[in-house]
Design a protein around this motif. Structure first.
Motif, short mmCIF file in Angstrom:
data_model
loop_
_atom_site.label_atom_id
_atom_site.label_comp_id
_atom_site.label_asym_id
_atom_site.label_seq_id
_atom_site.Cartn_x
_atom_site.Cartn_y
_atom_site.Cartn_z
N SER A 184 0.91 -1.08 -0.06
CA SER A 184 0.06 0.07 -0.05
C SER A 184 0.94 1.46 -0.03
O SER A 184 2.04 1.41 0.39
CB SER A 184 -0.91 -0.10 1.26
OG SER A 184 -1.46 1.36 1.36
N VAL A 185 0.41 2.34 -0.57
CA VAL A 185 1.06 3.45 -0.52
C VAL A 185 1.39 4.10 0.95
O VAL A 185 2.45 4.90 1.20
CB VAL A 185 0.21 4.69 -1.42
CG1 VAL A 185 1.07 6.20 -1.18
CG2 VAL A 185 0.26 4.25 -2.73
N ALA A 186 0.39 3.72 1.86
CA ALA A 186 0.59 4.32 3.04
C ALA A 186 1.91 3.71 3.74
O ALA A 186 2.53 4.25 4.63
CB ALA A 186 -0.50 3.64 4.05
N GLU B 168 13.45 6.42 0.87
CA GLU B 168 14.07 5.23 0.71
C GLU B 168 13.46 3.83 0.48
O GLU B 168 13.47 3.14 -0.47
CB GLU B 168 15.05 4.75 1.99
CG GLU B 168 16.04 3.60 1.88
CD GLU B 168 16.46 3.68 3.33
OE1 GLU B 168 17.27 2.47 3.35
OE2 GLU B 168 16.50 4.34 4.02
N LYS B 169 12.24 3.62 1.06
CA LYS B 169 11.16 2.72 0.86
C LYS B 169 10.56 2.77 -0.43
O LYS B 169 10.64 1.96 -1.26
CB LYS B 169 10.23 2.73 1.94
CG LYS B 169 10.76 2.05 3.27
CD LYS B 169 9.55 1.99 4.27
CE LYS B 169 9.96 1.14 5.69
NZ LYS B 169 8.93 0.95 6.53
N CYS B 170 10.08 4.19 -0.50
CA CYS B 170 9.43 4.29 -2.08
C CYS B 170 10.33 3.94 -3.12
O CYS B 170 9.95 3.35 -4.08
CB CYS B 170 8.89 5.86 -2.21
SG CYS B 170 7.94 6.23 -3.70
N GLY C 9 11.28 2.49 -7.45
CA GLY C 9 12.21 3.23 -8.65
C GLY C 9 12.32 4.79 -8.35
O GLY C 9 13.28 5.32 -9.14
N ILE C 10 11.23 5.32 -7.79
CA ILE C 10 11.39 6.89 -7.72
C ILE C 10 11.14 7.20 -6.22
O ILE C 10 10.65 6.44 -5.57
CB ILE C 10 10.28 7.29 -8.63
CG1 ILE C 10 8.71 6.96 -8.30
CG2 ILE C 10 10.86 7.32 -10.11
CD1 ILE C 10 7.68 7.49 -9.34
N THR C 11 11.43 8.35 -6.04
CA THR C 11 11.46 8.99 -4.57
C THR C 11 9.96 9.37 -4.24
O THR C 11 9.08 9.43 -5.42
CB THR C 11 12.01 10.40 -4.37
OG1 THR C 11 11.49 11.40 -5.40
CG2 THR C 11 13.52 10.14 -4.75
N TRP C 12 9.47 9.71 -3.06
CA TRP C 12 8.11 9.84 -2.84
C TRP C 12 7.60 11.03 -3.43
O TRP C 12 6.55 11.04 -3.71
CB TRP C 12 7.98 9.87 -1.08
CG TRP C 12 6.47 10.36 -0.70
CD1 TRP C 12 6.49 11.50 0.15
CD2 TRP C 12 5.49 9.76 -0.80
NE1 TRP C 12 5.03 11.67 0.18
CE2 TRP C 12 4.45 10.48 -0.32
CE3 TRP C 12 5.06 8.27 -1.20
CZ2 TRP C 12 2.96 10.28 -0.08
CZ3 TRP C 12 3.65 8.20 -1.31
CH2 TRP C 12 2.68 8.88 -0.86
#
Length: 336
Positions: free
Chosen positions: A28-30, A37-39, A44-47
């Motif tokens: 989930s996006v949450a 870092e996690k995103c 492959g892209i930043t939040w």
């Protein structure tokens, strides 16, 4: 009463913790919100880039499309990028998110089509003055009018059942069925041209000739283009737009290269390696391009039925190239 309130607050906090754990465990996006870092690890892209990309794309979706879905729109885009990034199967995505496999497939292609249509413009030739202003010093001293570096790369695919199609896709170099793409990048590592996808049997020269890369809308007289030895198109490129194609010297028919040829070939090879790095970044960041791609992802039945000009794999490759353009330059970072 105080004891009951404490017990209620404790139970409420516990429920919130469990809800967050559940959200974090089902793609989930949450689970990646405000966490670059996690995103980046999952998409492959930043939040920040993900958020801005979603806001931009969602403006093209109707309110009706946003309400009659079993998964929030942000999560649909999220699992689409997760599949591109990690080549996750539709079965696994559907199981984790608690949706049907066909629903996961529909979401994926809906967002691939939207990404290709609305952000595909990010693959474009930059203004020439801008390229010359930002060209790294290591390039400027060797090739002051360098505008792009070119090469081809191949993606493994499943063998088609049709023998004629299999013959077109067979690559003697990879000893496997592949699709081949011609790619160009700026000296800073920004992808500025992607050709249509060809079967692995097509030669590098054939792909360039049949594309519009040698058109004068991309090049001006005096521009320098770096390529590998296989791109023997110096005369054709010069005749079409006046640009200069620089390739390493051939040893065929010579006992040895002259000192000047050796020096020039070394300079070309030392700079041309950056297109290999860009291709490596593209495949390693979005591992769906490592393959093997199923035939359904190469060209969907619906696209063939509707006689669409671009195959599904064309859209996947272009979207992945757009996404790496949204990140930092691999060449610039290496030269800081």
């Amino acid at each position: 009463m105080d004891a009951l309130r404490q017990e209620r607050n404790s139970a409420t906090d516990k429920v919130k913790e469990l809800e967050m754990l559940l959200l974090n465990s089902n793609l989930s996006v949450a689970g990646v919100q405000e966490n670059d870092e996690k995103c980046k690890m999952l998409t492959g892209i930043t939040w920040i880039v993900f958020s801005q990309l979603f806001v931009f794309l969602s403006s093209f979706l109707s309110v009706k499309a946003a309400t009659k879905v079993s998964l929030p729109l942000r999560d649909q885009l999220f699992i689409t990028l997760v599949r591109l990034r990690h080549n996750v199967s539709f079965n696994l995505l559907a199981t984790i998110r608690g949706i049907k496999r066909t629903t996961a497939i529909d979401y994926f292609w809906k967002w691939i089509d939207l990404l290709h249509a609305k952000v595909g413009f990010l693959i474009k030739f930059q203004d020439r003055d801008r390229i010359f202003q930002t060209i790294p010093p290591v390039f400027k001293t060797k090739f002051p009018r360098l505008t792009c570096i070119v090469d081809c790369f191949e993606i493994f695919i499943d063998a088609p059942k049709n023998l004629k199609a299999r013959a077109h896709c067979w690559s003697n170099y990879k000893n496997h069925c592949t699709i081949k793409v011609f790619i160009s990048c700026t000296p800073l590592g920004h992808v500025n041209y992607i050709s249509k996808v060809y079967g692995g049997r097509a030669s590098d020269v054939q792909i360039v000739r049949e594309s519009d890369f040698m058109s004068n809308k991309y090049h001006m007289p005096g521009d320098q283009v770096l390529a590998d030895r296989g791109f023997t198109l110096q005369d054709e490129l010069a005749a079409a737009c006046g640009a200069t194609l620089l390739i390493p010297a051939f040893t065929k028919g010579k006992r040895q290269l002259s000192a000047a040829e050796v020096q020039t070939s070394r300079q070309i090879s030392s700079v041309r390696i950056h297109i290999e790095r860009v291709i490596g970044l593209l495949k390693n960041r979005y591992t769906i391009l490592k393959g093997p791609l199923p035939i359904q992802s190469v060209k969907r039945i619906s696209d063939e039925y509707n006689k669409k000009e671009l195959a599904s794999c064309d859209k996947i490759v272009r979207v992945c190239a757009v996404l790496i353009n949204l990140g930092e330059s691999i060449v610039y970072n290496d030269m800081k």
